[in-house]
Motif scaffolding. Structure first.
Motif, PDB file in Angstrom:
ATOM      1  N   LYS A   1       0.474   4.247  -3.057  1.00  0.00           N
ATOM      2  CA  LYS A   1       0.846   5.177  -2.063  1.00  0.00           C
ATOM      3  C   LYS A   1       1.982   6.346  -3.328  1.00  0.00           C
ATOM      4  O   LYS A   1       1.001   6.917  -3.640  1.00  0.00           O
ATOM      5  CB  LYS A   1       0.623   5.818  -1.345  1.00  0.00           C
ATOM      6  CG  LYS A   1      -0.140   6.670  -1.057  1.00  0.00           C
ATOM      7  CD  LYS A   1      -0.208   7.474   0.426  1.00  0.00           C
ATOM      8  CE  LYS A   1      -0.960   8.155   0.866  1.00  0.00           C
ATOM      9  NZ  LYS A   1      -1.285   8.448   2.420  1.00  0.00           N
TER      10      LYS A   1
ATOM     11  N   GLU B   1       1.900   5.971  -6.785  1.00  0.00           N
ATOM     12  CA  GLU B   1       0.528   6.637  -7.700  1.00  0.00           C
ATOM     13  C   GLU B   1       0.349   5.459  -9.089  1.00  0.00           C
ATOM     14  O   GLU B   1      -0.078   5.802  -9.838  1.00  0.00           O
ATOM     15  CB  GLU B   1       0.915   7.733  -7.929  1.00  0.00           C
ATOM     16  CG  GLU B   1       0.901   9.110  -7.364  1.00  0.00           C
ATOM     17  CD  GLU B   1       1.263  10.147  -7.659  1.00  0.00           C
ATOM     18  OE1 GLU B   1       1.153  10.912  -9.723  1.00  0.00           O
ATOM     19  OE2 GLU B   1       1.269  11.307  -7.502  1.00  0.00           O
TER      20      GLU B   1
ATOM     21  N   ASN C   1       0.842  -1.253   0.060  1.00  0.00           N
ATOM     22  CA  ASN C   1      -0.163   0.015  -0.026  1.00  0.00           C
ATOM     23  C   ASN C   1       0.896   1.627  -0.092  1.00  0.00           C
ATOM     24  O   ASN C   1       0.193   2.377  -0.422  1.00  0.00           O
ATOM     25  CB  ASN C   1      -0.658  -0.039   0.945  1.00  0.00           C
ATOM     26  CG  ASN C   1      -1.712  -1.652   1.378  1.00  0.00           C
ATOM     27  OD1 ASN C   1      -2.453  -1.828   0.315  1.00  0.00           O
ATOM     28  ND2 ASN C   1      -2.821  -1.673   2.212  1.00  0.00           N
TER      29      ASN C   1
END
Length: 116
Positions: free
Chosen positions: A61, A64, A57
């Motif tokens: 993030k 992107e 995760n």
């Protein structure tokens, strides 16, 4: 997901990150291009990793990436391709080509391979 994978008789791409924390991040732009290519050409993408979901995760993030990851055993993923990340193109469950992170294919190269 195994049944879905084998039922897909078209082109599909395995994007293997055996250890997402040790990913060759210089390949991220090429990976994004491959993701766009797969989406545009309706080629199923299977991002695979053995990393913890928190690490995945954070990676998603930070870079992107808008892709769901599938989880597997690190040893099995390394036996698919030794590069981190590595890319494997399949058609009808047959490996057509594979690439390490240091020479990922361009959209033009993928088009030439996957176009009839």
């Amino acid at each position: 997901y195994v049944e879905d994978f084998y039922a897909d008789s078209g082109y599909k791409v395995l994007l293997v990150f055996s250890d997402i924390e040790k990913t060759n991040t210089q390949a991220v732009d090429e990976i994004k291009s491959i993701i766009r290519f797969c989406n545009k050409n309706k080629i199923t993408l299977y991002p695979l990793t053995a990393s913890k979901s928190e690490d995945v995760n954070s990676f998603i993030k930070k870079y992107e990436l808008n892709i769901p990851f599938y989880y597997g055993d690190k040893t099995n993923l390394k036996s698919i391709i030794r590069s981190n990340p590595g890319l494997v193109l399949l058609q009808k469950n047959t490996v057509i080509e594979n690439w390490p992170s240091t020479r990922l294919p361009s959209e033009k190269e993928l088009t030439s391979i996957t176009s009839p």
